[in-house]
Motif scaffolding. Structure first.
Motif, PDB file in Angstrom:
ATOM      1  N   ILE A  62       0.857  -1.181   0.000  1.00 31.22           N
ATOM      2  CA  ILE A  62       0.000   0.000   0.000  1.00 31.22           C
ATOM      3  C   ILE A  62       0.899   1.239   0.000  1.00 31.22           C
ATOM      4  N   ILE A  63       0.735   2.061  -1.010  1.00 32.12           N
ATOM      5  CA  ILE A  63       1.554   3.266  -1.169  1.00 32.12           C
ATOM      6  C   ILE A  63       0.715   4.504  -0.840  1.00 32.12           C
ATOM      7  N   TYR A  91       7.146   1.618   6.232  1.00 32.50           N
ATOM      8  CA  TYR A  91       8.384   2.333   5.917  1.00 32.50           C
ATOM      9  C   TYR A  91       8.045   3.772   5.557  1.00 32.50           C
ATOM     10  N   SER A  92       8.780   4.702   6.137  1.00 31.58           N
ATOM     11  CA  SER A  92       8.635   6.111   5.820  1.00 31.58           C
ATOM     12  C   SER A  92       9.920   6.580   5.151  1.00 31.58           C
ATOM     13  N   PHE A  93       9.826   6.986   3.901  1.00 32.76           N
ATOM     14  CA  PHE A  93      11.015   7.310   3.120  1.00 32.76           C
ATOM     15  C   PHE A  93      11.341   8.803   3.205  1.00 32.76           C
ATOM     16  N   LYS A  94      12.571   9.088   3.591  1.00 36.42           N
ATOM     17  CA  LYS A  94      13.078  10.453   3.656  1.00 36.42           C
ATOM     18  C   LYS A  94      14.025  10.683   2.476  1.00 36.42           C
ATOM     19  N   GLN A  95      14.834  11.717   2.561  1.00 40.36           N
ATOM     20  CA  GLN A  95      15.813  11.961   1.512  1.00 40.36           C
ATOM     21  C   GLN A  95      16.766  10.770   1.430  1.00 40.36           C
ATOM     22  N   ALA A 112      12.488  -2.623   0.468  1.00 37.43           N
ATOM     23  CA  ALA A 112      11.497  -2.517   1.544  1.00 37.43           C
ATOM     24  C   ALA A 112      10.175  -3.211   1.222  1.00 37.43           C
ATOM     25  N   LEU A 113      10.129  -3.985   0.156  1.00 38.53           N
ATOM     26  CA  LEU A 113       8.874  -4.637  -0.227  1.00 38.53           C
ATOM     27  C   LEU A 113       8.445  -5.678   0.813  1.00 38.53           C
ATOM     28  N   ILE A 121       3.364  -1.057   4.048  1.00 37.18           N
ATOM     29  CA  ILE A 121       2.866   0.307   3.869  1.00 37.18           C
ATOM     30  C   ILE A 121       4.054   1.219   3.615  1.00 37.18           C
ATOM     31  N   HIS A 122       4.042   1.919   2.501  1.00 37.90           N
ATOM     32  CA  HIS A 122       5.106   2.863   2.171  1.00 37.90           C
ATOM     33  C   HIS A 122       4.569   4.288   2.268  1.00 37.90           C
TER      34      HIS A 122
END
Length: 292
Positions: A62-63, A91-95, A112-113, A121-122
């Motif tokens: 889920i994106i 997962y929370s993606f930063k720079q 991170a899949l 959850i991305h």
């Protein structure tokens, strides 16, 4: 339930225009009923998550994508509240880090899949590379891509290739058992302003606010164009987008949970059925336990 899915779903062949998607839509739901409605949906999702984990064949990715203050964090917290953490990854993606910049733009997201049997959850995703990078193409130069040494080389062909890469990897995931659904939380510019002000006024929420948020707000129209283009280019039958109205957080959570529930139902999940030998072993184990 079906109306929510049809109203918000964008898939292959659909022409998405942001102007046709109001940010304050709430169907026939009422705020005072929202908590009970959401609890009922989450209860059903919890049951299906157990089947997903037990069957261990499918995965669900889920994106979440949205402008700042659209409510991604709270939507994730509320809609995932009933899930078993053992079968759920957020997962929370930063720079990107230096290591991540040494790989292609999809690498850190592929790492991170979710595994089979799990929900991933991305919070932000590989789509940042056709959203924030589209609005600020100078970021692309830091990715050290051969043949892309100036802003002039970041042309229509460059973006076309990126969209194609995203479609390709999402189709690959779908074919191999990972269902991909993508949520764009569609918040209005006025509502974003009000939420920023609340963050500034509330000392407990000051940490959520950054002066950079105001700078990015200046590019609002550019971001809306980037979202519209990205959704049109990457909405497929295998990995559809859902454009969710986000001005009313309570409805946003209901809509997301409803779609999650239907997607899990469509997987036709089943608990594993043991073969004859394994069943005989279970029967024997039961006999031994009863003799104790």
């Amino acid at each position: 339930m079906e109306n929510i899915i049809k109203k918000f779903k964008i898939s292959s062949g659909d022409k998405f225009e942001l102007k046709n998607h109001p940010t304050d839509y709430a169907a026939n739901y009422k705020k005072e009923d929202a908590e009970a409605v959401l609890a009922g949906i989450i209860s059903q999702i919890t049951t299906l998550q157990t089947e997903l984990y037990a069957e261990n064949k499918h995965a669900l990715l889920i994106i979440f994508q949205a402008m700042d203050a659209a409510g991604k964090d709270s939507a994730i917290a509320h809609t995932m509240s009933g899930l078993n953490p053992q079968g759920c990854q957020v997962y929370s993606f930063k720079q990107p880090s230096e290591e991540e910049l040494d790989h292609d733009f999809l690498w850190r997201h592929y790492e991170a899949l979710p595994e089979r049997g799990r929900i991933g959850i991305h919070n932000r995703s590989h789509y940042e590379n056709v959203l924030v990078c589209k609005v600020h193409p100078e970021i692309v130069l830091s990715q050290r891509i051969p043949g892309v040494d100036s802003l002039q080389q970041i042309d229509d062909t460059f973006w076309k290739n990126r969209y194609e890469s995203i479609r390709g990897v999402e189709k690959h995931l779908s074919v191999n058992g990972t269902t991909v659904i993508k949520f764009f939380l569609n918040v209005s510019k006025d509502e974003q302003r009000d939420r920023f002000l609340k963050r500034i006024d509330d000392p407990e929420k000051n940490w959520k606010f950054s002066s950079a948020d105001i700078e990015e707000r200046k590019y609002w129209d550019d971001y809306m164009n980037a979202y519209q283009k990205a959704i049109n280019e990457t909405a497929t039958n295998e990995a559809p987008w859902f454009v969710i109205p986000a001005d009313k957080k309570w409805f946003t959570r209901i809509a997301i949970s409803t779609i999650m529930l239907e997607v899990l139902k469509d997987m036709k999940l089943k608990y594993p059925v043991l073969d004859k030998k394994e069943k005989e072993k279970l029967d024997e184990a039961a006999k031994l336990l009863k003799k104790e």
